[in-house]
Design an enzyme around this catalytic site. Structure first.
Site, PDB file in Angstrom:
ATOM      1  N   ASP A 115       4.230  -4.412   3.406  1.00 32.41           N
ATOM      2  CA  ASP A 115       3.752  -4.539   4.784  1.00 32.41           C
ATOM      3  C   ASP A 115       3.787  -6.027   5.103  1.00 32.41           C
ATOM      4  O   ASP A 115       2.846  -6.761   4.813  1.00 32.41           O
ATOM      5  CB  ASP A 115       2.337  -3.972   4.930  1.00 32.41           C
ATOM      6  CG  ASP A 115       1.880  -3.966   6.383  1.00 32.41           C
ATOM      7  OD1 ASP A 115       2.740  -4.025   7.277  1.00 32.41           O
ATOM      8  OD2 ASP A 115       0.660  -3.896   6.620  1.00 32.41           O
ATOM      9  N   GLY A 123      -6.254   1.962   3.255  1.00 27.48           N
ATOM     10  CA  GLY A 123      -7.290   1.018   2.880  1.00 27.48           C
ATOM     11  C   GLY A 123      -6.667  -0.339   2.611  1.00 27.48           C
ATOM     12  O   GLY A 123      -5.752  -0.460   1.785  1.00 27.48           O
ATOM     13  N   VAL A 130      -2.884   2.325  -0.058  1.00 26.90           N
ATOM     14  CA  VAL A 130      -3.644   1.076  -0.121  1.00 26.90           C
ATOM     15  C   VAL A 130      -2.693  -0.104   0.043  1.00 26.90           C
ATOM     16  O   VAL A 130      -1.594  -0.115  -0.524  1.00 26.90           O
ATOM     17  CB  VAL A 130      -4.394   0.955  -1.471  1.00 26.90           C
ATOM     18  CG1 VAL A 130      -5.126  -0.383  -1.557  1.00 26.90           C
ATOM     19  CG2 VAL A 130      -5.372   2.110  -1.650  1.00 26.90           C
ATOM     20  N   LYS A 131      -3.147  -1.065   0.812  1.00 28.73           N
ATOM     21  CA  LYS A 131      -2.390  -2.316   0.992  1.00 28.73           C
ATOM     22  C   LYS A 131      -3.096  -3.419   0.219  1.00 28.73           C
ATOM     23  O   LYS A 131      -4.303  -3.627   0.383  1.00 28.73           O
ATOM     24  CB  LYS A 131      -2.306  -2.669   2.474  1.00 28.73           C
ATOM     25  CG  LYS A 131      -1.682  -4.026   2.776  1.00 28.73           C
ATOM     26  CD  LYS A 131      -1.665  -4.271   4.279  1.00 28.73           C
ATOM     27  CE  LYS A 131      -1.223  -5.689   4.619  1.00 28.73           C
ATOM     28  NZ  LYS A 131      -1.188  -5.920   6.097  1.00 28.73           N
ATOM     29  N   THR A 132      -2.349  -4.125  -0.621  1.00 28.53           N
ATOM     30  CA  THR A 132      -2.957  -5.195  -1.399  1.00 28.53           C
ATOM     31  C   THR A 132      -1.938  -6.284  -1.677  1.00 28.53           C
ATOM     32  O   THR A 132      -0.752  -6.138  -1.374  1.00 28.53           O
ATOM     33  CB  THR A 132      -3.543  -4.648  -2.713  1.00 28.53           C
ATOM     34  OG1 THR A 132      -4.494  -5.578  -3.235  1.00 28.53           O
ATOM     35  CG2 THR A 132      -2.469  -4.406  -3.766  1.00 28.53           C
TER      36      THR A 132
END
Length: 298
Positions: A251, A172, A202-204
């Site tokens: 990332d 997500g 999750v990427k944030t």
């Protein structure tokens, strides 16, 4: 028929050794099926429990942005130093060699370009095509607070259901709308919603204040987004702070492929993420590798 009489009877059952199975190392993934865990282990390095993902999916809404004009020329030399590549199926099929050997995280949502409202995304990938391409995970954008928030959540939940059916993890990606405040309070909300609705990681974005509360309150791994291009030392410092405060890796895209020494930069990022190298040391490594590369090319 086999000669049963000549078969040796097994004798060593190690009766004094309790049966053991190591717990899976990725946060929140202990109860997942073997195939799901195996795919996550192609993204997260089992030795460090972290990942360096190389994000090169920008073209799905930005077109050939700076540094991604020729993926075959600019990006493929970086791949050996990444744990996983985040990209579209078009670039994977046309440009990335099948012998690459890196975990593949496929962009699964899309629709609008930079000329339109970005939150109006739909699913743009069939899960069976992700399986066909041997992807390690699929990624979907989630626009908490955006105009099409509910639609993006629906995209996530549909993809999670399909992923669970096929043993495919879902990433997500928390997208921040133009009017949203980038602070820990917002990212705690966005990351928790994504995890609660089934995202396996999750990427944030990193924030200077209270980022550790974002990672602590999310029951699955958080991977830090690289964001806009920064000076190399600043980007390495951001990566160091993120993993020190609970992120399971980075990332990064623009902070690597828009560097004037991208091969050196991704190696420096790897040292920070996997070996906890201090940013200043990693920056010195970058400068050394850049100097050596330039001498070789003279």
């Amino acid at each position: 028929m086999p000669d049963i009489d000549s078969l040796k009877e097994s004798k060593n059952y190690y009766l004094d050794v309790p049966y053991r199975r190591e717990a899976f190392f990725v946060k929140g993934s202990t109860s997942l099926d073997w195939g799901m865990q195996n795919r996550l282990a192609r993204i997260f390095n089992p030795a460090s429990g972290r990942t360096v993902m190389l994000a090169i999916d920008h073209g799905y809404f930005q077109g050939p942005t700076s540094g991604l004009e020729r993926v075959d020329v600019n990006i493929l030399p970086l791949a050996p130093y990444a744990d996983a590549l985040m990209l579209t199926r078009g670039i994977l099929r046309t440009t990335v060699p099948s012998s690459c050997g890196k975990g593949v995280v496929l962009r699964a949502s899309g629709g609008p370009s930079i000329l339109k409202e970005l939150s109006n995304e739909r699913l743009a990938l069939d899960i069976e095509d992700a399986v066909r391409l041997n992807a390690a995970a699929v990624a979907v954008q989630v626009f908490i607070g955006g105009e099409y928030e509910t639609q993006s959540i629906h995209n996530l939940t549909r993809l999670v259901d399909m992923g669970n059916r096929y043993g495919m993890p879902v990433l997500g990606v928390t997208a921040v709308g133009k009017s949203m405040t980038r602070d820990a309070r917002y990212f705690r909300l966005a990351c928790r919603i994504a995890a609660e609705l089934g995202a396996h990681f999750v990427k944030t974005y990193y924030v200077e204040e209270d980022f550790e509360t974002v990672t602590a309150s999310c029951p699955v791994p958080i991977v830090m987004a690289g964001g806009k291009k920064l000076p190399e030392l600043d980007a390495l410092t951001m990566a160091y702070k993120a993993v020190s405060e609970g992120a399971a890796g980075v990332d990064m895209g623009r902070n690597i492929f828009q560097s004037d020494a991208p091969v050196a930069m991704i190696q420096a990022v790897g040292k920070v993420v996997h070996e906890n190298m201090k940013p200043e040391e990693a920056h010195e490594l970058l400068l050394t590798l850049r100097s050596e590369s330039r001498k070789e090319n003279e």
